[in-house]
Design a protein around this motif. Sequence first.
Motif, PDB file in Angstrom:
ATOM      1  N   GLU A 285       0.803  -1.217   0.000  1.00 14.48           N
ATOM      2  CA  GLU A 285       0.000   0.000   0.000  1.00 14.48           C
ATOM      3  C   GLU A 285       0.840   1.272   0.000  1.00 14.48           C
ATOM      4  OE1 GLU A 285      -2.370   0.226   3.562  1.00 14.48           O
ATOM      5  OE2 GLU A 285      -0.787  -0.707   4.769  1.00 14.48           O
ATOM      6  N   TYR A 286       2.142   1.126   0.291  1.00 16.07           N
ATOM      7  CA  TYR A 286       3.046   2.276   0.283  1.00 16.07           C
ATOM      8  C   TYR A 286       3.917   2.298  -0.973  1.00 16.07           C
ATOM      9  CZ  TYR A 286       1.517   2.192   5.112  1.00 16.07           C
ATOM     10  OH  TYR A 286       0.744   2.158   6.250  1.00 16.07           O
ATOM     11  N   HIS A 287       3.526   1.483  -1.993  1.00 17.73           N
ATOM     12  CA  HIS A 287       4.181   1.459  -3.305  1.00 17.73           C
ATOM     13  C   HIS A 287       5.599   0.883  -3.230  1.00 17.73           C
ATOM     14  CE1 HIS A 287       0.713   3.932  -3.998  1.00 17.73           C
ATOM     15  NE2 HIS A 287       1.169   4.802  -3.112  1.00 17.73           N
ATOM     16  N   ARG A 288       5.782  -0.012  -2.280  1.00 21.81           N
ATOM     17  CA  ARG A 288       7.076  -0.629  -2.006  1.00 21.81           C
ATOM     18  C   ARG A 288       6.988  -2.120  -2.293  1.00 21.81           C
ATOM     19  NH1 ARG A 288       9.578  -0.360   4.138  1.00 21.81           N
ATOM     20  NH2 ARG A 288      11.799  -0.304   3.611  1.00 21.81           N
ATOM     21  N   ASN A 289       8.020  -2.673  -2.935  1.00 24.64           N
ATOM     22  CA  ASN A 289       8.011  -4.094  -3.234  1.00 24.64           C
ATOM     23  C   ASN A 289       8.252  -4.921  -1.974  1.00 24.64           C
ATOM     24  OD1 ASN A 289       9.961  -6.623  -4.217  1.00 24.64           O
ATOM     25  ND2 ASN A 289       8.141  -6.291  -5.462  1.00 24.64           N
ATOM     26  N   PRO A 290       7.467  -5.941  -1.723  1.00 21.05           N
ATOM     27  CA  PRO A 290       7.625  -6.737  -0.503  1.00 21.05           C
ATOM     28  C   PRO A 290       8.939  -7.505  -0.423  1.00 21.05           C
ATOM     29  CG  PRO A 290       5.450  -7.064  -1.480  1.00 21.05           C
ATOM     30  CD  PRO A 290       6.272  -6.325  -2.489  1.00 21.05           C
ATOM     31  N   ILE A 330       5.565   8.118  -2.990  1.00 21.23           N
ATOM     32  CA  ILE A 330       6.897   7.499  -2.987  1.00 21.23           C
ATOM     33  C   ILE A 330       7.944   8.487  -2.492  1.00 21.23           C
ATOM     34  CG2 ILE A 330       8.727   6.598  -4.485  1.00 21.23           C
ATOM     35  CD1 ILE A 330       6.494   5.270  -6.153  1.00 21.23           C
ATOM     36  N   ALA A 331       7.878   9.727  -2.965  1.00 20.23           N
ATOM     37  CA  ALA A 331       8.833  10.754  -2.525  1.00 20.23           C
ATOM     38  C   ALA A 331       8.764  10.944  -1.013  1.00 20.23           C
ATOM     39  CB  ALA A 331       8.564  12.074  -3.247  1.00 20.23           C
ATOM     40  N   HIS A 332       7.563  11.004  -0.469  1.00 19.36           N
ATOM     41  CA  HIS A 332       7.405  11.177   0.978  1.00 19.36           C
ATOM     42  C   HIS A 332       7.865   9.940   1.747  1.00 19.36           C
ATOM     43  CE1 HIS A 332       5.379  15.094   1.371  1.00 19.36           C
ATOM     44  NE2 HIS A 332       4.900  14.841   0.161  1.00 19.36           N
ATOM     45  N   ASN A 333       7.650   8.770   1.171  1.00 15.21           N
ATOM     46  CA  ASN A 333       8.094   7.552   1.854  1.00 15.21           C
ATOM     47  C   ASN A 333       9.611   7.419   1.849  1.00 15.21           C
ATOM     48  OD1 ASN A 333       5.550   6.667   2.653  1.00 15.21           O
ATOM     49  ND2 ASN A 333       5.167   5.672   0.674  1.00 15.21           N
ATOM     50  N   LYS A 335      11.599  10.014   1.978  1.00 15.64           N
ATOM     51  CA  LYS A 335      11.997  10.956   3.031  1.00 15.64           C
ATOM     52  C   LYS A 335      11.862  10.304   4.412  1.00 15.64           C
ATOM     53  CE  LYS A 335      10.891  15.460   5.092  1.00 15.64           C
ATOM     54  NZ  LYS A 335      10.476  14.956   6.415  1.00 15.64           N
ATOM     55  N   ALA A 336      10.764   9.587   4.605  1.00 18.21           N
ATOM     56  CA  ALA A 336      10.557   8.916   5.892  1.00 18.21           C
ATOM     57  C   ALA A 336      11.689   7.935   6.175  1.00 18.21           C
ATOM     58  CB  ALA A 336       9.206   8.198   5.892  1.00 18.21           C
ATOM     59  N   LEU A 337      12.087   7.178   5.173  1.00 21.62           N
ATOM     60  CA  LEU A 337      13.137   6.174   5.356  1.00 21.62           C
ATOM     61  C   LEU A 337      14.515   6.789   5.507  1.00 21.62           C
ATOM     62  CD1 LEU A 337      11.922   3.570   2.700  1.00 21.62           C
ATOM     63  CD2 LEU A 337      12.139   3.120   5.146  1.00 21.62           C
ATOM     64  N   ILE A 338      14.839   7.748   4.642  1.00 26.55           N
ATOM     65  CA  ILE A 338      16.210   8.266   4.560  1.00 26.55           C
ATOM     66  C   ILE A 338      16.493   9.347   5.589  1.00 26.55           C
ATOM     67  CG2 ILE A 338      17.839   9.464   3.038  1.00 26.55           C
ATOM     68  CD1 ILE A 338      16.313   8.124   0.662  1.00 26.55           C
ATOM     69  N   ILE A 339      15.579  10.280   5.742  1.00 29.17           N
ATOM     70  CA  ILE A 339      15.819  11.429   6.621  1.00 29.17           C
ATOM     71  C   ILE A 339      15.220  11.223   8.008  1.00 29.17           C
ATOM     72  CG2 ILE A 339      15.396  13.901   6.934  1.00 29.17           C
ATOM     73  CD1 ILE A 339      15.483  14.198   3.894  1.00 29.17           C
ATOM     74  N   ASP A 340      13.954  10.793   8.047  1.00 34.43           N
ATOM     75  CA  ASP A 340      13.266  10.674   9.334  1.00 34.43           C
ATOM     76  C   ASP A 340      13.539   9.361  10.053  1.00 34.43           C
ATOM     77  OD1 ASP A 340      12.163  13.131   8.669  1.00 34.43           O
ATOM     78  OD2 ASP A 340      10.342  12.239   7.826  1.00 34.43           O
ATOM     79  N   GLN A 342      12.066   6.579   9.632  1.00 35.69           N
ATOM     80  CA  GLN A 342      10.768   6.027   9.987  1.00 35.69           C
ATOM     81  C   GLN A 342      10.295   5.106   8.858  1.00 35.69           C
ATOM     82  OE1 GLN A 342       9.079   6.584  12.886  1.00 35.69           O
ATOM     83  NE2 GLN A 342      10.768   7.874  13.636  1.00 35.69           N
ATOM     84  N   PRO A 343       9.377   4.190   9.138  1.00 38.43           N
ATOM     85  CA  PRO A 343       8.832   3.352   8.060  1.00 38.43           C
ATOM     86  C   PRO A 343       7.947   4.173   7.125  1.00 38.43           C
ATOM     87  CG  PRO A 343       7.683   2.931  10.110  1.00 38.43           C
ATOM     88  CD  PRO A 343       8.847   3.824  10.453  1.00 38.43           C
ATOM     89  N   PRO A 344       7.732   3.708   5.903  1.00 38.74           N
ATOM     90  CA  PRO A 344       6.846   4.421   4.974  1.00 38.74           C
ATOM     91  C   PRO A 344       5.446   4.552   5.568  1.00 38.74           C
ATOM     92  CG  PRO A 344       8.077   2.710   3.834  1.00 38.74           C
ATOM     93  CD  PRO A 344       8.310   2.500   5.293  1.00 38.74           C
ATOM     94  N   HIS A 345       4.777   5.674   5.278  1.00 33.49           N
ATOM     95  CA  HIS A 345       3.449   5.874   5.846  1.00 33.49           C
ATOM     96  C   HIS A 345       2.494   6.602   4.904  1.00 33.49           C
ATOM     97  CE1 HIS A 345       4.639  10.055   6.427  1.00 33.49           C
ATOM     98  NE2 HIS A 345       5.756   9.616   6.997  1.00 33.49           N
ATOM     99  N   THR A 346       2.958   6.950   3.685  1.00 31.92           N
ATOM    100  CA  THR A 346       2.127   7.726   2.756  1.00 31.92           C
ATOM    101  C   THR A 346       1.606   6.835   1.630  1.00 31.92           C
ATOM    102  OG1 THR A 346       3.491   9.665   3.220  1.00 31.92           O
ATOM    103  CG2 THR A 346       2.006   9.797   1.331  1.00 31.92           C
ATOM    104  N   LYS A 347       0.325   6.977   1.330  1.00 30.47           N
ATOM    105  CA  LYS A 347      -0.308   6.184   0.286  1.00 30.47           C
ATOM    106  C   LYS A 347      -0.814   7.089  -0.834  1.00 30.47           C
ATOM    107  CE  LYS A 347      -2.243   3.148   3.875  1.00 30.47           C
ATOM    108  NZ  LYS A 347      -3.506   2.596   4.428  1.00 30.47           N
ATOM    109  N   GLY A 348      -0.661   6.627  -2.062  1.00 29.71           N
ATOM    110  CA  GLY A 348      -1.293   7.318  -3.181  1.00 29.71           C
ATOM    111  C   GLY A 348      -2.767   6.980  -3.205  1.00 29.71           C
ATOM    112  N   THR A 349      -3.514   7.703  -4.006  1.00 25.74           N
ATOM    113  CA  THR A 349      -4.943   7.437  -4.098  1.00 25.74           C
ATOM    114  C   THR A 349      -5.222   6.350  -5.125  1.00 25.74           C
ATOM    115  OG1 THR A 349      -7.096   8.380  -4.596  1.00 25.74           O
ATOM    116  CG2 THR A 349      -5.257   9.223  -5.854  1.00 25.74           C
ATOM    117  N   MET A 350      -6.320   5.649  -4.939  1.00 20.32           N
ATOM    118  CA  MET A 350      -6.785   4.689  -5.944  1.00 20.32           C
ATOM    119  C   MET A 350      -7.994   5.246  -6.679  1.00 20.32           C
ATOM    120  SD  MET A 350      -4.730   2.224  -6.080  1.00 20.32           S
ATOM    121  CE  MET A 350      -5.656   1.029  -7.029  1.00 20.32           C
ATOM    122  N   HIS A 351      -8.109   6.570  -6.693  1.00 20.96           N
ATOM    123  CA  HIS A 351      -9.196   7.208  -7.434  1.00 20.96           C
ATOM    124  C   HIS A 351      -8.804   7.345  -8.907  1.00 20.96           C
ATOM    125  CE1 HIS A 351     -10.835   7.865  -3.583  1.00 20.96           C
ATOM    126  NE2 HIS A 351     -10.210   8.991  -3.292  1.00 20.96           N
ATOM    127  N   ALA A 352      -9.803   7.347  -9.772  1.00 14.98           N
ATOM    128  CA  ALA A 352      -9.569   7.510 -11.205  1.00 14.98           C
ATOM    129  C   ALA A 352     -10.238   8.776 -11.703  1.00 14.98           C
ATOM    130  CB  ALA A 352     -10.104   6.300 -11.973  1.00 14.98           C
TER     131      ALA A 352
END
Length: 423
Positions: A285-290, A330-333, A335-340, A342-352
């Motif tokens: 859900e955070y656009h990261r490969n498991p 992805i950009a915010h996640n 930042k969370a990993l590299i600078i903060d 912290q684990p990823p926490h931002t999700k993109g929308t699934m709206h069309a």
Amino acid sequence: MAKIVILGAGTGGMPAAYETKEILGKEHQVVVINERAEFRFVPSNPWVAVGWREPNAITMPIEKYLNKKGIEFICARVDKIDAQNNVILTHENQSIEYDYLIIATGPKLAFANIQGAGPDFYTQSICTLDHAQQCYQDFEKLIKNPGPVVVGAFQGASCFGPAYEYAFILDKALRDAKIRHKVPIHFVTCEPYIGHMGLGGVGDSKTMLESELRTRDIKWTCNSSVDKVTESMMFVSELNRKGEVEFEHQLPFQHAMLIPPFSGVDAVANVDALCNPKGFVLTDEYHRNPTYPNIFSGGVCVAIPPVEATPVPTGTPKTGYMIETMMTAIAHNLKALIIDKQPPHTKGTMHAICLADMGNTGAAFVAMPQIPPRNVAWFKKGKWVHLAKIAFEKYFMRKMRTGTSEPVYEKYVLKALGIERLE
């Protein structure tokens, strides 16, 4: 210092580069790898295919504008990703290491799935700028020697909007040329019904698009599986709801344009445990490969399951608004990993959200979320959509030149639709 490499410089990769660099700052390195030296605005390809837009109006050099933002650019084809060792190999055996990888390659066009399909054989395409230019050459032949036309989407396709766009734009172009009466148009699609769009329909899309096709005297066949294509004939099986062949059609054509099914590009699809069987990148859900936690992916190259089972396979589209929010997340996640730390926490929308040009009018749809059941589902048309899409092209190209992280869909498209930010 972290090194982030982005594969692809399209409508997903370029915004990903700008936003990642802006949010991480000068202390971290961002590198973009793309096979071509110029950015190409794919949504305008249907206009190129009938001569309504010159290629140089929807392209720009990548390196010049990325370098202004302190982003490195490498023009190369990627042949292999060594995900175990965080290394990318190009066709010239250049080795590029990374700490984090963003895959935004877009799809591989799977024309090989259908005998005789594709620009190398007998049907045209608008999926790339090169294909759109070749399609325009074939369109010019049609103007000189009018005859039947087939437009639509092959079985397994997941991108239906451009097929409808091209059918309507072609109708307008032929009327402008005063030869529409000499060119029967048949719309062939794997969708179970007109307006399904790979989304199970959106609002009143079925009724509205059927009406538009009737108004323009465009016949259609749904639940279609193209068996083969020869130089001037398309062999089509029409299936019933049970998935059984009910009718077989032989459709002659002077000009044909069908959207192909998509798959993952080879370099990505060949990485063990990175993708699904079709080569699309698996992400959480955070656009990261498991499997590879330092690999993120967004855009058309990610795996999203079909909305529903259909008699002829249809895929789920990845629309521009969804892609834009994926890249921001992805950009915010990162930042969370590299600078903060912290684990990823931002999700993109699934709206069309989609703006589809129809020559002198247009259609817009909103599906919130894209996969039903939905909180919002509507489909509207009018000349304002045609004008909004023209304006959107201008705004997006400006974003690519200025390198702003401004969310174009939220600021311009949602505003045009009279919608506040979608949550």
